[in-house]
Design a protein around this motif. Structure first.
Motif: not given
Ligand SMILES: Nc1ncnc2c1ncn2[C@@H]1O[C@H](COP(=O)(O)OP(=O)(O)O)[C@@H](O)[C@H]1O
Ligand SMILES: [Mg+2]
Length: 312
Positions: A168-176, A138-148
């Motif tokens: 990618g999907p949450t699964a990618d974040r979990e793997r990382l 969920e931490g990834f969603d604390r940043l807005p979507a940036f153009t780059h």
């Protein structure tokens, strides 16, 4: 004769270059091989390590403490590494006010505190890219979507390459996160990576490091070109403020210069940077002013310390 210690593995090019610059100044370089057991002896009257009384040195350049690897992860290897670090920290701390230590021991830990370093600069009003450190998807969603988009890097400086984050999907974040434990994610700045060398409140030189592969996110990957860049006064102030905040006397400051806006964003200060390749590629002289600083009397000027200057 004035003696200056150089602590690190003797085959590191920076040690060879500094030795040369010290000798040219009539100063004796004392090579302190960090790969050997340090054999500390710290008493009321002396601070000994590696067979030298460190209190008898004028200056000491810390390139590498030679901490034993904790790679096998056993409790004993971690404890041995901590004892070694504690010994050096105590020895270097005991030199405070008596020997010019570059860099002061408190600043060595900064690369292990990357999320704090970034926040600290932000709290001081210095420009850093928007950043989140997280160990949860969920931490990834604390940043807005940036153009780059965003990039991710390790929480510990210099341990990993910076990579673009694929959204990618949450699964990618979990793997990382499963692979890395926790990551630092940041707005991606599209532009040039600029490295600025600073010594004692003064900029020695600034150059962009341009990867030969234009698709590379991390400018340290593969071949690169080095091009001197001008430092706007505002950026120079930011860089000097960051180095002061970091507690370093000598530092290589990493910036990203945004192509579209020309704006400079602060990434980090490095306390034991490689400078020999930078000198060669940029033509800036880093080792000479560093040798002058290490050999100068505390509070005194170089000419007081060394007498007439050698011709070069
Ligand atoms: N926010 C960013 N946007 C684009 N590139 C970046 C960003 N942060 C880092 N980089 C690239 O990655 C390299 C390494 O990042 P840095 O913050 O200096 O960490 P470290 O050197 O400790 O791994 C930088 O020199 C730069 O080339
Ligand atoms: Mg860096």
């Amino acid at each position: 004769m004035i003696r200056v210690g150089l602590l690190g593995p003797p085959d590191r090019l920076e040690i060879g270059r500094l030795s040369l610059r010290l000798e040219e100044r009539g100063v004796e370089p004392v090579l302190l091989d960090s790969r050997r057991p340090p054999e500390f002896e710290i008493t009321a009257g002396s601070v000994r390590a590696l067979g030298e009384d460190l209190l008898a040195l004028r200056g000491l350049m810390v390139i590498d403490l030679g901490l034993p690897a904790t790679g096998d992860g056993t409790a004993e290897s971690v404890a041995a590494s901590r004892r070694h670090l504690a010994g050096w920290n105590a020895a270097l701390e005991a030199l405070e006010g008596r020997v010019r230590v570059v860099n002061p021991p408190q600043s060595h830990e900064l690369h292990g505190l990357k999320p704090f370093e970034t926040l600290d600069y932000q709290w001081r009003g210095l420009p850093v890219p928007e950043t989140v450190a997280t160990s949860s998807p969920e931490g990834f969603d604390r940043l807005p979507a940036f153009t780059h988009g965003t990039i991710r890097k390790s929480l510990v400086g210099g341990l990993d390459f910076t990579e673009a984050v694929e959204d990618g999907p949450t699964a990618d974040r979990e793997r990382l996160l499963a692979e890395r434990g926790a990551v630092l994610i940041q707005r991606r700045i599209v532009g040039d990576n600029v490295r600025v060398f600073v010594l004692d409140g003064r900029v020695l030189g600034a150059a962009a490091i341009i990867p030969a592969n234009p698709a590379a996110t991390d400018s340290r990957r593969g071949e690169s070109l080095v091009r001197r860049v001008k430092m706007p006064v505002a950026t120079e102030q930011v860089v000097l403020a960051a180095v002061e905040a970091s507690g370093m006397v000598f530092a290589a400051v990493d910036l990203m210069r945004e192509g579209a806006s020309g704006r400079d964003y602060l990434l980090e200060c490095n306390s034991a940077p490689f400078f020999v390749a930078f000198e060669k590629a940029s033509g800036f002289d880093i080792a000479s002013p560093l040798a002058d600083y290490l050999a100068a009397r505390r509070g005194g000027t170089r000419s007081e310390a060394l007498g007439p200057q050698p011709r070069r």
